[in-house]
Design a protein around this motif. Structure first.
Motif, PDB file in Angstrom:
ATOM      1  N   VAL A   9       0.857  -1.203   0.000  1.00  0.00           N
ATOM      2  CA  VAL A   9       0.000   0.000   0.000  1.00  0.00           C
ATOM      3  C   VAL A   9       0.881   1.237   0.000  1.00  0.00           C
ATOM      4  O   VAL A   9       0.634   2.191  -0.741  1.00  0.00           O
ATOM      5  N   ALA A  10       1.935   1.226   0.797  1.00  0.00           N
ATOM      6  CA  ALA A  10       2.847   2.367   0.846  1.00  0.00           C
ATOM      7  C   ALA A  10       3.528   2.558  -0.492  1.00  0.00           C
ATOM      8  O   ALA A  10       3.699   3.689  -0.977  1.00  0.00           O
ATOM      9  N   ALA A  11       3.887   1.473  -1.133  1.00  0.00           N
ATOM     10  CA  ALA A  11       4.533   1.554  -2.443  1.00  0.00           C
ATOM     11  C   ALA A  11       3.572   2.105  -3.483  1.00  0.00           C
ATOM     12  O   ALA A  11       3.936   2.927  -4.327  1.00  0.00           O
ATOM     13  N   VAL A  12       2.310   1.664  -3.439  1.00  0.00           N
ATOM     14  CA  VAL A  12       1.300   2.156  -4.400  1.00  0.00           C
ATOM     15  C   VAL A  12       1.092   3.657  -4.200  1.00  0.00           C
ATOM     16  O   VAL A  12       1.062   4.425  -5.161  1.00  0.00           O
ATOM     17  N   PHE A  13       0.937   4.080  -2.948  1.00  0.00           N
ATOM     18  CA  PHE A  13       0.768   5.503  -2.687  1.00  0.00           C
ATOM     19  C   PHE A  13       2.011   6.285  -3.098  1.00  0.00           C
ATOM     20  O   PHE A  13       1.902   7.380  -3.651  1.00  0.00           O
ATOM     21  N   GLY A  14       3.135   5.739  -2.848  1.00  0.00           N
ATOM     22  CA  GLY A  14       4.387   6.402  -3.230  1.00  0.00           C
ATOM     23  C   GLY A  14       4.507   6.553  -4.724  1.00  0.00           C
ATOM     24  O   GLY A  14       4.867   7.610  -5.244  1.00  0.00           O
ATOM     25  N   VAL A  15       4.206   5.497  -5.455  1.00  0.00           N
ATOM     26  CA  VAL A  15       4.285   5.544  -6.921  1.00  0.00           C
ATOM     27  C   VAL A  15       3.218   6.490  -7.464  1.00  0.00           C
ATOM     28  O   VAL A  15       3.463   7.304  -8.364  1.00  0.00           O
ATOM     29  N   THR A  16       2.004   6.395  -6.929  1.00  0.00           N
ATOM     30  CA  THR A  16       0.910   7.272  -7.374  1.00  0.00           C
ATOM     31  C   THR A  16       1.276   8.727  -7.113  1.00  0.00           C
ATOM     32  O   THR A  16       1.080   9.591  -7.970  1.00  0.00           O
ATOM     33  N   GLY A  17       1.802   9.000  -5.926  1.00  0.00           N
ATOM     34  CA  GLY A  17       2.211  10.381  -5.612  1.00  0.00           C
ATOM     35  C   GLY A  17       3.302  10.860  -6.534  1.00  0.00           C
ATOM     36  O   GLY A  17       3.302  12.008  -6.984  1.00  0.00           O
ATOM     37  N   THR A  18       4.247   9.963  -6.813  1.00  0.00           N
ATOM     38  CA  THR A  18       5.333  10.319  -7.716  1.00  0.00           C
ATOM     39  C   THR A  18       4.806  10.593  -9.117  1.00  0.00           C
ATOM     40  O   THR A  18       5.248  11.512  -9.792  1.00  0.00           O
ATOM     41  N   LEU A  19       3.849   9.790  -9.551  1.00  0.00           N
ATOM     42  CA  LEU A  19       3.284   9.981 -10.894  1.00  0.00           C
ATOM     43  C   LEU A  19       2.418  11.247 -10.987  1.00  0.00           C
ATOM     44  O   LEU A  19       2.435  11.949 -11.999  1.00  0.00           O
ATOM     45  N   PHE A  20       1.659  11.496  -9.945  1.00  0.00           N
ATOM     46  CA  PHE A  20       0.757  12.649  -9.986  1.00  0.00           C
ATOM     47  C   PHE A  20       1.419  13.975  -9.590  1.00  0.00           C
ATOM     48  O   PHE A  20       0.900  15.043  -9.874  1.00  0.00           O
ATOM     49  N   ALA A  21       2.559  13.936  -8.961  1.00  0.00           N
ATOM     50  CA  ALA A  21       3.241  15.160  -8.517  1.00  0.00           C
ATOM     51  C   ALA A  21       3.520  16.121  -9.678  1.00  0.00           C
ATOM     52  O   ALA A  21       3.225  17.319  -9.580  1.00  0.00           O
ATOM     53  N   PRO A  22       4.067  15.651 -10.805  1.00  0.00           N
ATOM     54  CA  PRO A  22       4.294  16.596 -11.901  1.00  0.00           C
ATOM     55  C   PRO A  22       2.986  17.163 -12.467  1.00  0.00           C
ATOM     56  O   PRO A  22       2.915  18.339 -12.827  1.00  0.00           O
ATOM     57  N   VAL A  23       1.950  16.315 -12.523  1.00  0.00           N
ATOM     58  CA  VAL A  23       0.655  16.793 -13.035  1.00  0.00           C
ATOM     59  C   VAL A  23       0.101  17.865 -12.105  1.00  0.00           C
ATOM     60  O   VAL A  23      -0.356  18.923 -12.547  1.00  0.00           O
ATOM     61  N   LEU A  24       0.141  17.609 -10.805  1.00  0.00           N
ATOM     62  CA  LEU A  24      -0.364  18.585  -9.841  1.00  0.00           C
ATOM     63  C   LEU A  24       0.495  19.854  -9.839  1.00  0.00           C
ATOM     64  O   LEU A  24      -0.024  20.965  -9.738  1.00  0.00           O
ATOM     65  N   ALA A  25       1.800  19.676  -9.951  1.00  0.00           N
ATOM     66  CA  ALA A  25       2.696  20.842  -9.993  1.00  0.00           C
ATOM     67  C   ALA A  25       2.423  21.678 -11.251  1.00  0.00           C
ATOM     68  O   ALA A  25       2.376  22.907 -11.208  1.00  0.00           O
ATOM     69  N   GLN A  26       2.224  20.992 -12.380  1.00  0.00           N
ATOM     70  CA  GLN A  26       1.946  21.695 -13.634  1.00  0.00           C
ATOM     71  C   GLN A  26       0.610  22.431 -13.534  1.00  0.00           C
ATOM     72  O   GLN A  26       0.483  23.571 -13.976  1.00  0.00           O
TER      73      GLN A  26
END
Length: 193
Positions: A9-26
């Motif tokens: 679960v931590a890995a999924v959240f970590g990967v999801t956060g990593t993937l969505f971070a650039p989208v949210l930042a943009q």
């Protein structure tokens, strides 16, 4: 829950956060850029309006100066001409001076009709009508067919009253331009040519 599930679960959240971070930042950056662009547009609009107001004020000021000078010159020429008529020495040269002042007055009035405020235009209309009536009376007097209220004394008295109207007209122009509203200059006294 086992440690493996928690790690997954931590890995999924970590990967999801990593993937969505650039989208949210943009997306966040796009909102900031849009807000900045809107602020710049508003500042540019305000600056443009300020420049338009200043240009309009400068145009009105120049027009009022020319109009004021033309009205004053026309009134002075009428004062001189009525004295020439009264003395019987009104010739072509004197008549041409009056006509030149009259035409300059008409030109200045025509320009003022395009840029003057309603209040100023009301004053200019009244003054133009009074000057026109005075001109007509002087010409009738010169032709030997004076109007019922067109004797030399009545015309000179009406020219004296035009001085007060001119001061009122000038004050209305000054107020319209945002200038000092207190009357300027000493009180007018009697005149002669």
């Amino acid at each position: 829950m086992s440690g493996e599930v928690v790690a997954l679960v931590a890995a999924v959240f970590g990967v999801t956060g990593t993937l969505f971070a650039p989208v949210l930042a943009q997306r966040s950056q796009a909102k900031a850029l849009k807000a900045d662009f809107e602020r710049q547009q508003e500042a540019a609009r305000i600056q443009w309006e300020r420049e338009q107001e200043q240009a309009e004020l400068a145009q009105r000021r120049a027009c009022y100066i020319a109009t004021n000078a033309a009205y004053r010159r026309y009134r002075i020429q009428l004062m001189q001409y009525v004295w020439y008529v009264h003395r019987g020495v009104a010739g072509d040269a004197e008549r041409q001076e009056v006509e030149a002042a009259r035409h300059a007055h008409h030109a200045a009035f025509a320009e003022a009709q395009m840029v003057a405020s309603g209040v100023v235009l009301g004053q200019l209309d009244e003054m133009a009508q009074a000057l026109s009536d005075t001109y007509r009376k002087i010409m009738c007097l010169q032709e030997g067919n004076p109007a019922p209220d067109g004797s030399f004394d009545e015309i000179t008295a009406s020219l004296e009253l035009l001085w007060e109207r001119w001061k009122r007209m000038r004050l209305v122009m000054r107020v319209d331009l945002g200038a000092n509203t207190s009357p300027v200059g000493p009180p007018h006294t009697s005149w002669s040519v």
